[in-house]
Design a protein around this motif. Structure first.
Motif, PDB file in Angstrom:
ATOM      1  N   ALA A 118       1.706  -8.979   1.838  1.00 19.06           N
ATOM      2  CA  ALA A 118       1.423  -9.626   0.558  1.00 19.06           C
ATOM      3  C   ALA A 118       2.099 -10.994   0.583  1.00 19.06           C
ATOM      4  CB  ALA A 118       1.954  -8.788  -0.598  1.00 19.06           C
ATOM      5  N   GLY A 119       1.497 -11.962  -0.039  1.00 19.34           N
ATOM      6  CA  GLY A 119       2.046 -13.303  -0.072  1.00 19.34           C
ATOM      7  C   GLY A 119       3.107 -13.504  -1.134  1.00 19.34           C
ATOM      8  N   ARG A 120       3.573 -12.419  -1.699  1.00 20.24           N
ATOM      9  CA  ARG A 120       4.608 -12.466  -2.741  1.00 20.24           C
ATOM     10  C   ARG A 120       5.407 -11.171  -2.672  1.00 20.24           C
ATOM     11  NH1 ARG A 120       3.224  -8.823  -6.423  1.00 20.24           N
ATOM     12  NH2 ARG A 120       1.050  -8.187  -6.535  1.00 20.24           N
ATOM     13  N   ALA A 121       6.534 -11.133  -3.348  1.00 21.92           N
ATOM     14  CA  ALA A 121       7.336  -9.914  -3.399  1.00 21.92           C
ATOM     15  C   ALA A 121       6.702  -8.945  -4.396  1.00 21.92           C
ATOM     16  CB  ALA A 121       8.767 -10.236  -3.810  1.00 21.92           C
ATOM     17  N   LYS A 122       6.311  -7.779  -3.941  1.00 22.42           N
ATOM     18  CA  LYS A 122       5.742  -6.775  -4.843  1.00 22.42           C
ATOM     19  C   LYS A 122       6.837  -6.161  -5.708  1.00 22.42           C
ATOM     20  CE  LYS A 122       1.587  -5.268  -2.492  1.00 22.42           C
ATOM     21  NZ  LYS A 122       0.823  -4.089  -2.091  1.00 22.42           N
ATOM     22  N   THR A 123       6.435  -5.687  -6.884  1.00 19.92           N
ATOM     23  CA  THR A 123       7.380  -5.031  -7.785  1.00 19.92           C
ATOM     24  C   THR A 123       7.591  -3.591  -7.341  1.00 19.92           C
ATOM     25  OG1 THR A 123       5.694  -4.194  -9.292  1.00 19.92           O
ATOM     26  CG2 THR A 123       6.535  -6.439  -9.709  1.00 19.92           C
ATOM     27  N   ALA A 124       8.645  -2.973  -7.870  1.00 23.48           N
ATOM     28  CA  ALA A 124       8.919  -1.576  -7.565  1.00 23.48           C
ATOM     29  C   ALA A 124       7.764  -0.683  -8.007  1.00 23.48           C
ATOM     30  CB  ALA A 124      10.228  -1.138  -8.229  1.00 23.48           C
ATOM     31  N   ASP A 125       7.150  -0.978  -9.152  1.00 27.61           N
ATOM     32  CA  ASP A 125       6.003  -0.187  -9.623  1.00 27.61           C
ATOM     33  C   ASP A 125       4.821  -0.301  -8.672  1.00 27.61           C
ATOM     34  OD1 ASP A 125       7.355   0.753 -11.845  1.00 27.61           O
ATOM     35  OD2 ASP A 125       6.554  -0.791 -13.189  1.00 27.61           O
ATOM     36  N   GLU A 126       4.566  -1.497  -8.170  1.00 27.14           N
ATOM     37  CA  GLU A 126       3.454  -1.684  -7.231  1.00 27.14           C
ATOM     38  C   GLU A 126       3.699  -0.917  -5.929  1.00 27.14           C
ATOM     39  OE1 GLU A 126       1.618  -6.057  -7.977  1.00 27.14           O
ATOM     40  OE2 GLU A 126       3.737  -6.008  -7.356  1.00 27.14           O
ATOM     41  N   ILE A 127       4.914  -0.935  -5.462  1.00 26.93           N
ATOM     42  CA  ILE A 127       5.239  -0.225  -4.220  1.00 26.93           C
ATOM     43  C   ILE A 127       5.127   1.277  -4.417  1.00 26.93           C
ATOM     44  CG2 ILE A 127       7.094   0.251  -2.576  1.00 26.93           C
ATOM     45  CD1 ILE A 127       7.888  -2.734  -2.994  1.00 26.93           C
ATOM     46  N   LEU A 128       5.599   1.789  -5.555  1.00 25.14           N
ATOM     47  CA  LEU A 128       5.455   3.212  -5.847  1.00 25.14           C
ATOM     48  C   LEU A 128       3.983   3.608  -5.901  1.00 25.14           C
ATOM     49  CD1 LEU A 128       6.737   5.944  -6.523  1.00 25.14           C
ATOM     50  CD2 LEU A 128       6.735   5.243  -8.931  1.00 25.14           C
ATOM     51  N   ARG A 129       3.167   2.777  -6.534  1.00 25.62           N
ATOM     52  CA  ARG A 129       1.727   3.056  -6.601  1.00 25.62           C
ATOM     53  C   ARG A 129       1.111   3.056  -5.200  1.00 25.62           C
ATOM     54  NH1 ARG A 129      -0.677  -1.428  -9.099  1.00 25.62           N
ATOM     55  NH2 ARG A 129      -0.997  -2.143  -7.000  1.00 25.62           N
ATOM     56  N   ASP A 130       1.471   2.071  -4.385  1.00 26.74           N
ATOM     57  CA  ASP A 130       0.953   2.017  -3.015  1.00 26.74           C
ATOM     58  C   ASP A 130       1.326   3.262  -2.220  1.00 26.74           C
ATOM     59  OD1 ASP A 130      -0.091  -0.495  -3.537  1.00 26.74           O
ATOM     60  OD2 ASP A 130       1.505  -1.584  -2.470  1.00 26.74           O
ATOM     61  N   ALA A 131       2.532   3.767  -2.456  1.00 29.02           N
ATOM     62  CA  ALA A 131       3.024   4.904  -1.686  1.00 29.02           C
ATOM     63  C   ALA A 131       2.442   6.235  -2.152  1.00 29.02           C
ATOM     64  CB  ALA A 131       4.552   4.964  -1.772  1.00 29.02           C
ATOM     65  N   THR A 132       2.020   6.314  -3.412  1.00 26.66           N
ATOM     66  CA  THR A 132       1.622   7.621  -3.953  1.00 26.66           C
ATOM     67  C   THR A 132       0.158   7.721  -4.333  1.00 26.66           C
ATOM     68  OG1 THR A 132       2.315   6.943  -6.180  1.00 26.66           O
ATOM     69  CG2 THR A 132       3.942   8.099  -4.823  1.00 26.66           C
ATOM     70  N   LEU A 133      -0.540   6.605  -4.460  1.00 30.14           N
ATOM     71  CA  LEU A 133      -1.938   6.637  -4.863  1.00 30.14           C
ATOM     72  C   LEU A 133      -2.801   7.134  -3.710  1.00 30.14           C
ATOM     73  CD1 LEU A 133      -3.917   5.856  -7.185  1.00 30.14           C
ATOM     74  CD2 LEU A 133      -4.192   3.670  -6.021  1.00 30.14           C
ATOM     75  N   THR A 134      -3.556   8.186  -3.953  1.00 33.22           N
ATOM     76  CA  THR A 134      -4.409   8.719  -2.902  1.00 33.22           C
ATOM     77  C   THR A 134      -5.833   8.200  -2.973  1.00 33.22           C
ATOM     78  OG1 THR A 134      -4.127  10.727  -4.235  1.00 33.22           O
ATOM     79  CG2 THR A 134      -3.591  10.864  -1.956  1.00 33.22           C
ATOM     80  N   VAL A 135      -6.304   7.905  -4.163  1.00 31.73           N
ATOM     81  CA  VAL A 135      -7.660   7.383  -4.308  1.00 31.73           C
ATOM     82  C   VAL A 135      -7.713   6.526  -5.561  1.00 31.73           C
ATOM     83  CG1 VAL A 135      -8.559   9.343  -5.621  1.00 31.73           C
ATOM     84  CG2 VAL A 135     -10.117   7.978  -4.237  1.00 31.73           C
ATOM     85  N   HIS A 136      -8.516   5.487  -5.500  1.00 38.89           N
ATOM     86  CA  HIS A 136      -8.701   4.626  -6.660  1.00 38.89           C
ATOM     87  C   HIS A 136     -10.189   4.533  -6.947  1.00 38.89           C
ATOM     88  CE1 HIS A 136      -9.361   0.762  -8.751  1.00 38.89           C
ATOM     89  NE2 HIS A 136      -8.287   1.142  -9.412  1.00 38.89           N
ATOM     90  N   CYS A 137     -10.588   4.960  -8.098  1.00 31.62           N
ATOM     91  CA  CYS A 137     -11.994   4.896  -8.503  1.00 31.62           C
ATOM     92  C   CYS A 137     -12.124   3.966  -9.690  1.00 31.62           C
ATOM     93  CB  CYS A 137     -12.508   6.279  -8.892  1.00 31.62           C
ATOM     94  SG  CYS A 137     -12.457   7.453  -7.543  1.00 31.62           S
TER      95      CYS A 137
END
Length: 142
Positions: A118-137
């Motif tokens: 990412a071209g910026r520092a991601k937030t803790a919430d964004e990182i948690l979502r990236d780590a736990t999200l299995t599917v996005h519809c």
């Protein structure tokens, strides 16, 4: 997914090195069984010891505005610190699973599923979502 972890070898995930000098060599590795965020003598390590043959989501974050280095494991902040300066590497090969331009090349012994930048520092919430999200519809479009 590290297949083997010994205390005598670095297992490199990502490396980039202009020349061997502080903040000109980037190495994101497993060292002594832990995740390690190196800027060559301006480094950060921490978190629990990793278990071989286990999938992990690892995020390395460097915020250029605050100079904070952070390591997240499975979406949770493990350790953070203020670096002595910003990463200044602009040349040299970007390597995956290999750290080059050092006296001891180190290879990652395992599987890597996905790498993103990412071209910026991601937030803790964004990182948690990236780590736990299995599917996005998306249901916003007809």
């Amino acid at each position: 997914f590290p297949l083997n972890i010994t205390n005598s070898v670095d297992y490199t995930l990502i490396g980039q090195c202009d020349r061997i000098q502080q903040r000109l060599c980037l190495h994101l590795v497993l060292r002594l069984g832990q995740v390690y965020f190196g800027l060559y003598n301006d480094d950060l390590s921490g978190g629990p010891a990793l278990t071989p043959s286990t999938w992990y989501h690892v995020a390395f974050v460097f915020d250029g505005m605050t100079q904070n280095q952070s390591i997240y494991l499975d979406g949770l902040l493990q350790v953070t610190r203020r670096a002595n300066g910003v990463y200044q590497g602009t040349q040299g090969f970007l390597t995956f699973g290999l750290r080059s331009r050092v006296t001891n090349r180190s290879y990652f012994n395992g599987l890597i599923d996905q790498i993103s930048f990412a071209g910026r520092a991601k937030t803790a919430d964004e990182i948690l979502r990236d780590a736990t999200l299995t599917v996005h519809c998306s249901f916003d479009r007809g």
